[in-house]
Design a protein around this motif. Structure first.
Motif, PDB file in Angstrom:
ATOM      1  N   LEU A  31       1.021   9.257   4.238  1.00  0.00           N
ATOM      2  CA  LEU A  31       1.429   9.734   2.923  1.00  0.00           C
ATOM      3  C   LEU A  31       2.290   8.682   2.229  1.00  0.00           C
ATOM      4  CD1 LEU A  31       1.418  12.063   0.985  1.00  0.00           C
ATOM      5  CD2 LEU A  31       3.436  12.961   2.102  1.00  0.00           C
ATOM      6  N   LEU A  56       0.202   5.994   0.939  1.00  0.00           N
ATOM      7  CA  LEU A  56      -0.591   6.433  -0.210  1.00  0.00           C
ATOM      8  C   LEU A  56       0.225   6.341  -1.483  1.00  0.00           C
ATOM      9  CD1 LEU A  56      -2.599   9.602   0.864  1.00  0.00           C
ATOM     10  CD2 LEU A  56      -3.484   7.487  -0.068  1.00  0.00           C
ATOM     11  N   LEU A  57       1.500   6.755  -1.375  1.00  0.00           N
ATOM     12  CA  LEU A  57       2.320   6.810  -2.572  1.00  0.00           C
ATOM     13  C   LEU A  57       2.686   5.424  -3.095  1.00  0.00           C
ATOM     14  CD1 LEU A  57       4.606   9.772  -1.566  1.00  0.00           C
ATOM     15  CD2 LEU A  57       2.717   9.768  -3.164  1.00  0.00           C
ATOM     16  N   TYR A  73      -7.979   9.854  -3.995  1.00  0.00           N
ATOM     17  CA  TYR A  73      -7.902  11.290  -4.232  1.00  0.00           C
ATOM     18  C   TYR A  73      -9.301  11.884  -4.340  1.00  0.00           C
ATOM     19  CZ  TYR A  73      -7.054  15.657  -6.682  1.00  0.00           C
ATOM     20  OH  TYR A  73      -7.059  16.971  -7.049  1.00  0.00           O
ATOM     21  N   LEU A  79     -11.041  11.846  -0.958  1.00  0.00           N
ATOM     22  CA  LEU A  79     -10.504  12.871  -0.060  1.00  0.00           C
ATOM     23  C   LEU A  79     -10.989  14.242  -0.455  1.00  0.00           C
ATOM     24  CD1 LEU A  79      -6.795  11.842   0.437  1.00  0.00           C
ATOM     25  CD2 LEU A  79      -8.777  11.288   1.794  1.00  0.00           C
ATOM     26  N   LEU A 110     -12.900  16.838   1.875  1.00  0.00           N
ATOM     27  CA  LEU A 110     -12.346  18.134   2.248  1.00  0.00           C
ATOM     28  C   LEU A 110     -13.272  19.264   1.829  1.00  0.00           C
ATOM     29  CD1 LEU A 110      -8.575  17.649   1.492  1.00  0.00           C
ATOM     30  CD2 LEU A 110      -9.644  17.952   3.699  1.00  0.00           C
ATOM     31  N   ILE A 120      -1.423  16.472   3.040  1.00  0.00           N
ATOM     32  CA  ILE A 120      -1.365  15.180   2.354  1.00  0.00           C
ATOM     33  C   ILE A 120      -2.098  15.252   1.030  1.00  0.00           C
ATOM     34  CG2 ILE A 120      -2.160  12.808   2.453  1.00  0.00           C
ATOM     35  CD1 ILE A 120      -1.472  12.704   5.303  1.00  0.00           C
ATOM     36  N   PHE A 121      -3.246  15.912   1.050  1.00  0.00           N
ATOM     37  CA  PHE A 121      -4.031  16.019  -0.163  1.00  0.00           C
ATOM     38  C   PHE A 121      -3.234  16.710  -1.255  1.00  0.00           C
ATOM     39  CE2 PHE A 121      -7.723  16.185  -2.694  1.00  0.00           C
ATOM     40  CZ  PHE A 121      -7.749  17.428  -3.319  1.00  0.00           C
ATOM     41  N   THR A 131       0.035  17.024  -1.505  1.00  0.00           N
ATOM     42  CA  THR A 131       1.165  16.200  -1.944  1.00  0.00           C
ATOM     43  C   THR A 131       0.689  15.119  -2.899  1.00  0.00           C
ATOM     44  OG1 THR A 131       1.981  16.477   0.308  1.00  0.00           O
ATOM     45  CG2 THR A 131       3.187  14.977  -1.123  1.00  0.00           C
ATOM     46  N   LEU A 132      -0.434  14.511  -2.547  1.00  0.00           N
ATOM     47  CA  LEU A 132      -0.979  13.461  -3.412  1.00  0.00           C
ATOM     48  C   LEU A 132      -1.340  14.035  -4.769  1.00  0.00           C
ATOM     49  CD1 LEU A 132      -1.912  10.517  -3.584  1.00  0.00           C
ATOM     50  CD2 LEU A 132      -4.142  11.268  -2.829  1.00  0.00           C
ATOM     51  N   LYS A 133      -1.916  15.231  -4.733  1.00  0.00           N
ATOM     52  CA  LYS A 133      -2.335  15.853  -5.980  1.00  0.00           C
ATOM     53  C   LYS A 133      -1.141  16.109  -6.881  1.00  0.00           C
ATOM     54  CE  LYS A 133      -4.826  19.977  -7.465  1.00  0.00           C
ATOM     55  NZ  LYS A 133      -5.559  21.146  -6.967  1.00  0.00           N
ATOM     56  N   HIS A 162       1.696  14.612  -6.786  1.00  0.00           N
ATOM     57  CA  HIS A 162       2.255  13.322  -7.199  1.00  0.00           C
ATOM     58  C   HIS A 162       1.487  12.762  -8.383  1.00  0.00           C
ATOM     59  CE1 HIS A 162       3.964   9.289  -6.729  1.00  0.00           C
ATOM     60  NE2 HIS A 162       2.744   8.842  -6.878  1.00  0.00           N
TER      61      HIS A 162
END
Lengths: 462, 445
Positions: free
Chosen positions: A428, A431-432, A443, A446, A450, B424-425, B427-429, B431
């Motif tokens: 994470l 990623l940030l 994104y 992923l 998913l 994680i997905f 959180t990324l979203k 963000h």
């Protein structure tokens, strides 16, 4: 010249008891006198060059540092013969260390981290001191400063990586920390380079070889002690059980191998350590596996040991609270037929972690001793009895930890290969840090993944 | 020690002759043991220990000082030409050359260790050194292959298993070597064996990690490989030239031939050279694009849309320079600004690598690391200033150019547990939504 060196070495006292005080200052002064009067080589480098290539028997012993058995113990045990006295001292110190260990576990993960750091620094100090004594290089310009500086740099690098991973939420808040984290590698590299350049600038004409030796000695020591200690801390963060079970397995193996050897020992194991026996080795192996199995069973029940250590920003402390993973939930295993007949049970309830503990104990019993042999070989090579005299009756910290060398690395590799993949918070974090377009691309990728896996419902178009 | 000096002197005849005559030379001459006119990069594939007969005969008429100069010059040009050929042949060949250079450097340093400790006949030790070299290379190549050839690895079943348990397998291999070392300890030779063990590990640390960082840089784009290496070479040559013509104030006691004039002149010349070279190279895709492995053609391709770094941009010139050149703005590639940083490092810190190697040679009383290249010494002699450059470039790229490798991140993501993936997905979203990059419209694509 050799005779002089032999005299200077002297003989260490028996049984690690009171020994002649260190005579480094005297030795160094003596060196210079010999140098100027000797008609052979006058270059210090040349003299140590000869020292390197001589056979071991010609190399003089290094005077060990003084005994530090506390006066209290000495008075209390003054009645007994010296062999029993030594046994009692070892026994008392063993119990003291084990109690200290329990106390620190009770106090929590943060204290454990500090303890690991303290041990690392002391181990580094012990090995470097041996290097100084071997090369009689205690007065090399700058070198003590440079060794500690490199230790600081490497620790800064490793702790920075750990902090960034595990304290992600805490770090996001503080601006300066953000900056330090983002350019962490660059800053660490710059610090290391500064040390490297200082080393090059500190090279002095007559001491080149010694300085290079100490430089290499420092780096190998850092490689051994600092990387291992950071892997220990990574294991700790995974869950205290990953820290406790391996370390106790190694300790148990030491103790049970000694006991089995004491009572049943007959066939020597390896020329390097004549006191080790095959009986001790095999007996130690089986008892350690059983011990690991039982310890894993006992510890798996408590969330305190089993949960990954997390830093909670609201409480500003470490918490170990979670839903225990599958590894730590009881499962029924069907027994193989012969065990069925013995135990008269169809299935048995075990924690899956106990199966892993068998692997850890096996490693601790079979390969761990090689770390001990390595340390024995090292001590024989440099003709020292113990790494230091920090713990009365036991020697230095390194003496206690020599079998642990490889254990920490093994546990870490084991966890990353078999238990979990990469660290999610680290993924994470990375990623940030990416560029926005890259984040968007990821994104989307992923999301597709998913949805395919059925973990995410496709959103309805408005 | 006299034994060691004799052993070093037993080298092929042509070389020590020249060196002795050189040591008599004055300020403007140079000895082979100082890293002055290092002017080349890649070694010839067939190492020759002796100056070839051809050259010997052709130059037999000249005095020995000029002969040496000519030998060095010819070899320099040969090595530079070789470098260009390899670049032309592509990334795969470059990788192999880097690997060979690494093995040769390792061999040279280990041989010095054997000579220093007279330990050539230690039981098992030669085998163990090569075994450790193999292990560490296996570990690093495995990591590289897993990162960059992800799709290929996923396809082939054996490769997938090897890559999943890669760390465990590497660790097991290393442990085997460690246990073999412990079992090979022999009573009278403990200290020597430990010294060689330490020596091997430090050599691995220096040589193997650097070479793998070089390969990482190469994968980022060949320009990240060529520009740093050329800057170091250019700095060597320029510092030598400036020292030759203007040199007066000695720089450091360790290398008495280096001068401040050479150092500073070399610095400015290298920065200018770096700017020009990056300008020329940024125009070509084959240098600028990351090296990728194409599944369909089963080969390396360098084809892409050049990133922002390699697109011309207008920069406003500061007032000072404006009045001098009469231009308002200048068109440059942003990469050229980075090249200034790289050249600065090459000129200021690179020489410390050279001083380190000089100190090492003086400490162990050797003239050169080996005699692989006639007139120049060993491979390590050529590469000593490059030690730190590869690490610096790698750290620079990771810190300032790009963050973590996106494909590696996706790969790591896919190995996580489903609940972790979801976490994680989400959180990324959130963000991305906060940053305004994600809106309902883009969501639906």
């Amino acid at each position: 010249m050799m005779l002089e060196l032999r005299h200077r070495g002297g003989c260490p006292g028996p049984g690690g008891a009171v020994a002649p005080p260190p005579r480094e200052g005297e030795a160094a002064g003596g060196d210079h006198e010999t140098e100027s009067t000797s008609d052979k080589e006058t270059d210090i480098d040349d003299r140590y060059g000869d020292l390197d290539s001589r056979a071991d028997s010609d190399i003089p012993d290094i005077p060990p540092s003084s005994d530090r058995t506390p006066e209290i113990l000495k008075k209390a045990l003054s009645g007994l013969s010296s062999r029993w006295k030594n046994w009692w001292i070892r026994g008392i110190l063993t119990l003291t260390m084990i109690s200290l260990f329990f106390l620190i576990i009770y106090m929590g993960s943060f204290m454990l981290m500090l303890l690991v750091l303290g041990i690392q620094v002391k181990c580094f100090h012990e090995i470097i001191t041996i290097g100084y004594r071997v090369y009689r290089s205690y007065d090399l310009p700058w070198f003590r400063t440079l060794s500690w500086y490199f230790l600081l740099c490497v620790n800064y690098f490793f702790y920075g990586e750990t902090v960034a991973d595990y304290f992600a939420t805490f770090v996001q808040r503080e601006e300066q920390l953000q900056f330090l984290i983002r350019y962490h590698r660059f800053i660490s590299f710059a610090l290391y380079l500064a040390g490297f350049c200082m080393f090059v600038l500190s090279l002095v004409k007559k001491h080149y070889r010694l300085q290079f030796y100490m430089f290499a000695w420092t780096h190998v020591t850092l490689l051994i002690t600092v990387t291992q200690s950071h892997l220990v801390i990574q294991n700790l963060f995974e869950g205290m059980i990953w820290f406790l079970v391996p370390i106790s397995s190694v300790i148990c193996n030491d103790i049970t191998a000694y006991l089995f050897g004491f009572f049943f020992g007959r066939t020597p194991l390896i020329k390097l350590s004549p006191k080790k026996t095959w009986e001790g080795f095999i007996g130690g192996f089986f008892s350690t596996v059983i011990f690991g199995f039982i310890a894993a069973y006992v510890l798996s029940k408590y969330q305190y040991f089993v949960c990954p250590v997390e830093y909670r920003s609201d409480v500003n402390s470490f918490v170990t609270e979670c839903e225990p993973s599958e590894l730590f939930q009881l499962r029924s295993y069907s027994l193989p037929p012969f065990l069925k007949a013995v135990l008269r049970q169809e299935t048995v309830s075990l924690y899956p972690f106990q199966i892993h503990s068998v692997a850890l104990s096996t490693f601790a019993s079979l390969i761990g001793p090689f770390g001990g042999f390595f340390a024995s070989g090292f001590k024989r090579a440099f003709k020292i009895k113990d790494f230091a005299n920090t713990i009365p009756g036991h020697g230095g910290i390194m003496d206690r930890f020599d079998c642990q060398y490889l254990m920490a690395t093994f546990v870490h590799v084991y966890i990353t290969s078999f238990i979990r993949g990469p660290n999610p918070s680290r993924v994470l974090q990375q990623l940030l840090v990416l560029q926005p377009e890259q984040q968007l691309n990821i994104y989307k990728a992923l999301k597709t993944h998913l949805i395919e896996k059925g973990l995410l419902q496709p959103t309805l178009k408005v | 020690m006299t034994e060691l000096r004799q052993r070093v002197a037993r080298e092929p005849d042509s070389v020590p002759e020249d060196k002795e005559s050189e040591s008599e030379a004055k300020v403007d001459g140079e000895t082979a043991s100082d890293s002055e006119s290092r002017a080349e990069l890649a070694p010839p594939p067939a190492p020759a220990d002796d100056t070839p007969e051809v050259l010997n005969r052709a130059l037999s008429n000249l005095s020995s000082r000029w002969k040496n100069w000519w030998v060095r010059g010819i070899l320099t040009l040969a090595m530079i030409a070789f470098f260009f050929i390899i670049i032309y042949l592509g990334p795969m060949v470059l990788m192999m050359i880097v690997m060979c250079v690494q093995i040769k450097c390792f061999h040279e340093i280990i041989t010095i260790g054997y000579n220093v400790y007279h330990s050539y006949d230690l039981p098992w030790f030669r085998t163990l050194s090569w075994y450790f070299l193999l292990c560490v290379n296996y570990f690093f190549y495995g990591e590289t292959v897993t990162d960059y050839f992800f799709t290929l690895v996923q396809r082939e079943e054996p490769l997938r298993i090897l890559s999943k348990y890669h760390r465990f397998i590497s660790f097991t291999l290393y442990l085997t070597g460690f246990c073999m070392f412990v079992l090979s300890l022999v009573k009278k030779h403990y200290r020597l064996q430990f010294y060689m063990f330490g020596w091997t590990h430090v050599t691995l640390l220096i040589v193997v990690t650097q070479s793998h960082l070089v390969i990482h840089n190469l994968f980022e784009g060949m320009i990240w490989f060529i520009v740093p290496i050329s800057c170091v070479i250019c700095n060597d040559i320029m510092a030598y030239m400036f020292g030759f013509f203007f040199g007066r104030t000695p720089l450091i006691k360790l290398s008495p031939k280096k001068t401040w004039e050479g150092f500073i002149g070399g610095f400015f010349a290298t920065v200018v050279f770096g700017l020009l070279l990056s300008y020329v190279m940024s125009g070509y895709r084959c240098f600028v694009c990351p090296v990728e492995y194409n599944n369909d053609t089963n080969s390396f391709t360098v084809d892409c849309e050049p990133s922002d770094l390699f697109r011309l941009q207008e920069y406003n010139i500061p007032g000072v320079v404006q009045s001098v050149t009469g231009w308002k703005t200048v068109r440059m590639y942003p990469f050229q600004i980075h090249s200034i940083a790289l050249s600065t490092f090459a000129s200021l810190i690179g020489p410390f690598g050279g001083f380190f190697a000089s100190g090492f040679k003086r400490a162990f009383k050797i003239k050169d690391f080996a005699n692989t290249i006639p007139g120049h010494g060993g491979i390590m002699d050529r590469f000593d200033c490059q030690y730190l450059m590869a690490t610096f470039v790698n750290v620079y790229i990771a810190s300032f150019i790009r963050g973590p490798n996106p494909s590696k991140l996706i790969q790591q993501f896919l190995t996580l547990r489903p609940d972790q993936q979801l976490h994680i997905f989400n959180t990324l979203k959130s963000h991305l939504t906060d940053k305004g990059l994600l809106t309902a419209a883009t969501e639906d694509e």
